[in-house]
Enzyme design. Structure first.
Site, PDB file in Angstrom:
ATOM      1  N   PHE A  11      -7.934   0.608   3.997  1.00 44.21           N
ATOM      2  CA  PHE A  11      -7.826  -0.790   4.443  1.00 44.21           C
ATOM      3  C   PHE A  11      -7.101  -0.892   5.795  1.00 44.21           C
ATOM      4  CE2 PHE A  11      -4.568  -4.349   3.647  1.00 44.21           C
ATOM      5  CZ  PHE A  11      -5.249  -5.266   4.420  1.00 44.21           C
ATOM      6  N   ASN A  32      -9.449  11.937   2.776  1.00 40.58           N
ATOM      7  CA  ASN A  32     -10.254  12.603   1.735  1.00 40.58           C
ATOM      8  C   ASN A  32     -11.109  11.614   0.947  1.00 40.58           C
ATOM      9  OD1 ASN A  32      -8.434  11.312   0.128  1.00 40.58           O
ATOM     10  ND2 ASN A  32      -7.722  13.129  -0.973  1.00 40.58           N
ATOM     11  N   GLY A  36     -10.357   5.409   0.139  1.00 37.71           N
ATOM     12  CA  GLY A  36     -11.006   4.807   1.313  1.00 37.71           C
ATOM     13  C   GLY A  36     -12.511   5.030   1.271  1.00 37.71           C
ATOM     14  N   ALA A  74      -2.069   7.845   1.871  1.00 33.19           N
ATOM     15  CA  ALA A  74      -1.068   7.842   0.813  1.00 33.19           C
ATOM     16  C   ALA A  74      -1.711   7.492  -0.512  1.00 33.19           C
ATOM     17  CB  ALA A  74       0.028   6.804   1.115  1.00 33.19           C
ATOM     18  N   GLN A  75      -0.998   7.813  -1.550  1.00 39.06           N
ATOM     19  CA  GLN A  75      -1.269   7.241  -2.857  1.00 39.06           C
ATOM     20  C   GLN A  75      -0.508   5.920  -2.799  1.00 39.06           C
ATOM     21  OE1 GLN A  75      -1.686   5.606  -5.926  1.00 39.06           O
ATOM     22  NE2 GLN A  75       0.463   6.199  -6.038  1.00 39.06           N
ATOM     23  N   TYR A 140       6.325   5.123  -6.666  1.00 38.03           N
ATOM     24  CA  TYR A 140       5.714   4.933  -5.338  1.00 38.03           C
ATOM     25  C   TYR A 140       6.804   4.641  -4.292  1.00 38.03           C
ATOM     26  CZ  TYR A 140       3.403   2.342  -1.580  1.00 38.03           C
ATOM     27  OH  TYR A 140       2.997   1.875  -0.352  1.00 38.03           O
ATOM     28  N   LYS A 144       7.820   7.167  -1.124  1.00 34.67           N
ATOM     29  CA  LYS A 144       7.816   6.695   0.271  1.00 34.67           C
ATOM     30  C   LYS A 144       9.211   6.847   0.881  1.00 34.67           C
ATOM     31  CE  LYS A 144       3.670   5.276   1.359  1.00 34.67           C
ATOM     32  NZ  LYS A 144       2.999   5.597   2.629  1.00 34.67           N
ATOM     33  N   ARG A 207       6.517 -13.942  -1.649  1.00 34.07           N
ATOM     34  CA  ARG A 207       6.482 -12.637  -0.993  1.00 34.07           C
ATOM     35  C   ARG A 207       6.295 -12.847   0.509  1.00 34.07           C
ATOM     36  NH1 ARG A 207       7.890 -11.728  -5.248  1.00 34.07           N
ATOM     37  NH2 ARG A 207       7.214 -10.231  -6.821  1.00 34.07           N
ATOM     38  N   ARG A 264       5.500 -11.261 -15.256  1.00 31.17           N
ATOM     39  CA  ARG A 264       5.535  -9.833 -15.594  1.00 31.17           C
ATOM     40  C   ARG A 264       6.975  -9.324 -15.544  1.00 31.17           C
ATOM     41  NH1 ARG A 264       0.460  -7.986 -12.036  1.00 31.17           N
ATOM     42  NH2 ARG A 264       1.753  -9.026 -10.496  1.00 31.17           N
TER      43      ARG A 264
HETATM   44  P1  NAD Z   1      -5.705   2.460   1.162  1.00 35.34           P
HETATM   45  O1  NAD Z   1      -5.695   3.074  -0.202  1.00 35.34           O
HETATM   46  O2  NAD Z   1      -6.785   1.506   1.507  1.00 35.34           O
HETATM   47  O3  NAD Z   1      -5.697   3.610   2.262  1.00 35.34           O
HETATM   48  C1  NAD Z   1      -5.158   4.878   2.047  1.00 35.34           C
HETATM   49  C2  NAD Z   1      -6.122   5.902   2.622  1.00 35.34           C
HETATM   50  O4  NAD Z   1      -5.564   7.210   2.465  1.00 35.34           O
HETATM   51  C3  NAD Z   1      -7.476   5.922   1.909  1.00 35.34           C
HETATM   52  O5  NAD Z   1      -8.529   5.900   2.854  1.00 35.34           O
HETATM   53  C4  NAD Z   1      -7.472   7.222   1.119  1.00 35.34           C
HETATM   54  O6  NAD Z   1      -8.758   7.760   0.929  1.00 35.34           O
HETATM   55  C5  NAD Z   1      -6.570   8.089   1.982  1.00 35.34           C
HETATM   56  N1  NAD Z   1      -5.921   9.150   1.214  1.00 35.34           N
HETATM   57  C6  NAD Z   1      -5.224   9.021   0.057  1.00 35.34           C
HETATM   58  N2  NAD Z   1      -4.769  10.213  -0.346  1.00 35.34           N
HETATM   59  C7  NAD Z   1      -5.176  11.124   0.578  1.00 35.34           C
HETATM   60  C8  NAD Z   1      -5.021  12.524   0.716  1.00 35.34           C
HETATM   61  N3  NAD Z   1      -4.361  13.241  -0.197  1.00 35.34           N
HETATM   62  N4  NAD Z   1      -5.565  13.130   1.795  1.00 35.34           N
HETATM   63  C9  NAD Z   1      -6.257  12.416   2.710  1.00 35.34           C
HETATM   64  N5  NAD Z   1      -6.433  11.084   2.638  1.00 35.34           N
HETATM   65  C10 NAD Z   1      -5.908  10.449   1.583  1.00 35.34           C
HETATM   66  O7  NAD Z   1      -4.277   1.798   1.346  1.00 35.34           O
HETATM   67  P2  NAD Z   1      -3.727   0.782   2.469  1.00 35.34           P
HETATM   68  O8  NAD Z   1      -3.384  -0.476   1.781  1.00 35.34           O
HETATM   69  O9  NAD Z   1      -4.623   0.767   3.650  1.00 35.34           O
HETATM   70  O10 NAD Z   1      -2.347   1.492   2.837  1.00 35.34           O
HETATM   71  C11 NAD Z   1      -2.193   2.287   4.017  1.00 35.34           C
HETATM   72  C12 NAD Z   1      -0.736   2.712   4.115  1.00 35.34           C
HETATM   73  O11 NAD Z   1       0.104   1.574   4.218  1.00 35.34           O
HETATM   74  C13 NAD Z   1      -0.253   3.508   2.907  1.00 35.34           C
HETATM   75  O12 NAD Z   1       0.605   4.535   3.360  1.00 35.34           O
HETATM   76  C14 NAD Z   1       0.539   2.487   2.100  1.00 35.34           C
HETATM   77  O13 NAD Z   1       1.527   3.094   1.321  1.00 35.34           O
HETATM   78  C15 NAD Z   1       1.105   1.627   3.213  1.00 35.34           C
HETATM   79  N6  NAD Z   1       1.452   0.262   2.809  1.00 35.34           N
HETATM   80  C16 NAD Z   1       0.470  -0.608   2.402  1.00 35.34           C
HETATM   81  C17 NAD Z   1       0.827  -1.915   2.043  1.00 35.34           C
HETATM   82  C18 NAD Z   1      -0.195  -2.943   1.612  1.00 35.34           C
HETATM   83  O14 NAD Z   1       0.187  -4.079   1.314  1.00 35.34           O
HETATM   84  N7  NAD Z   1      -1.492  -2.624   1.592  1.00 35.34           N
HETATM   85  C19 NAD Z   1       2.171  -2.312   2.076  1.00 35.34           C
HETATM   86  C20 NAD Z   1       3.128  -1.397   2.478  1.00 35.34           C
HETATM   87  C21 NAD Z   1       2.749  -0.113   2.855  1.00 35.34           C
END
Ligand code: NAD
Length: 306
Positions: A11, A32, A36, A74-75, A140, A144, A207, A264
């Site tokens: 995203f 990977n 995504g 990330a996970q 999580y 982080k 939030r 919750r």
């Molecule tokens: P997302 O799950 O859409 O994107 C994560 C991407 O990382 C995916 O494309 C996934 O395929 C890839 N990925 C996961 N594990 C992998 C691995 N082992 N090797 C290679 N690629 C891998 O999540 P997002 O919401 O776009 O989040 C992006 C970052 O922002 C993350 O680090 C998340 O922790 C951080 N974040 C997100 C939010 C939110 O509100 N969405 C808030 C705070 C922080």
């Protein structure tokens, strides 16, 4: 400029890749595709489909020799971290370490890390600054937070420059209902499937919802600014779940029927980030108000529903 975006098929990473390309960068994505999608990657970016924990990912960075690594892979799912903390730690800690080692060896000028307000845990105050003690309440948040510490020590020992950005609740086009804090995506998914969204508790919990394009702008600013800084990236505004629903109703032009469920356990009542340090250090400010961000998100998700 040559950059690597890990998680560029996700995203936030896909929006960042788009903006970097628009700014004239050569963009390599390491992803990977575990959460995504290939289709998210903007044309012009090069996808390297591999795991951030792999030796292959390290060799890629050695070969590409990017100026900046934006580490977003990330996970990112809190519930999954509770179900499988070992995998969460493996991706978020070991994966980050692998990317740090590669970046340091390749002479990367800036390592920009996607962290989260989840590192703070359940803070009694309703505005959280970076000075607040980080006491995560989920695996999580802990993974982080641990990754942040590895980055700091790595930088101290090997001179790698970094900026850690702690995002608020990010929302926008292409967000899936999985992942971190995606209540907007969950509601939009329900509306798309004509299923009433569920509101937990009275809906007055708040939030710091920040639009993905603001997050992208902070990442771009962090290439040149914010040396060895840890910064909150939020709006500083509190938006309630009920307010989100009202904004979605405005977009839809019709009332939205909701289901109500008990609050919750463990949910924080109010939380918003203090973004003043990011304003000063990055010269960045969120420019999207919630109504504008929700309208863009709605239009991209439910384009023909009006
Ligand atoms: P997302 O799950 O859409 O994107 C994560 C991407 O990382 C995916 O494309 C996934 O395929 C890839 N990925 C996961 N594990 C992998 C691995 N082992 N090797 C290679 N690629 C891998 O999540 P997002 O919401 O776009 O989040 C992006 C970052 O922002 C993350 O680090 C998340 O922790 C951080 N974040 C997100 C939010 C939110 O509100 N969405 C808030 C705070 C922080």
């Amino acid at each position: 400029m040559i950059v690597v975006v890990t998680g560029g098929a996700g995203f936030i990473g896909s929006h960042l890749s788009e903006a970097l390309l628009a700014a004239g960068a050569i963009v390599h994505v390491i992803d990977n595709l575990s959460s995504g999608y290939r289709a998210n990657i903007p044309s012009g970016a090069v996808l390297h489909e591999t795991d951030i924990r792999s030796p292959e990912a390290r060799s890629l960075i050695a070969g590409i020799r990017p100026e900046a690594v934006y580490h977003l892979a990330a996970q990112a799912d809190v519930q999954r971290s509770l179900a499988d903390p070992a995998e969460d730690a493996s991706v978020n800690v070991k994966g980050t370490l692998n990317m740090l080692k590669a970046s340091s060896e390749a002479g990367v000028r800036k390592f920009v890390f996607a962290s989260t307000s989840a590192v703070y845990g359940n803070v009694a105050k309703d505005v959280v600054s970076e000075r607040e003690k980080a006491e995560p309440m989920s695996f999580y948040g802990l993974s982080k937070r641990t990754a942040e510490q590895y980055i700091r020590i790595y930088s101290h020992l090997y001179g790698l420059d970094y900026t850690i950005l702690r995002y608020g609740n990010v929302y926008g086009p292409r967000q899936t209902p999985k992942g971190e804090g995606g209540v907007v995506a969950v509601f939009l998914d329900r509306l798309r499937r004509a299923v009433p969204p569920t509101v937990h508790g009275d809906g007055e919990q708040t939030r710091d919802f920040v639009y993905v394009k603001d997050i992208v702008a902070a990442n771009l600013a962090a290439f040149a600014r914010g040396a060895r800084e840890t910064l909150n990236v939020g709006t500083g505004r509190a938006t309630s779940v009920n307010e989100l629903l009202r904004l979605l109703e405005q977009c839809r032009g019709a009332p939205i029927a909701c289901r109500h469920a008990p609050a919750r356990a463990g949910d924080i009542r109010h939380s918003r980030l203090d973004p003043r340090r990011a304003r000063r250090v990055l010269r960045w400010e969120s420019v999207y108000d919630t109504a504008a961000g929700i309208a863009e998100t709605y239009a991209s998700t439910l384009p023909s529903s009006r």
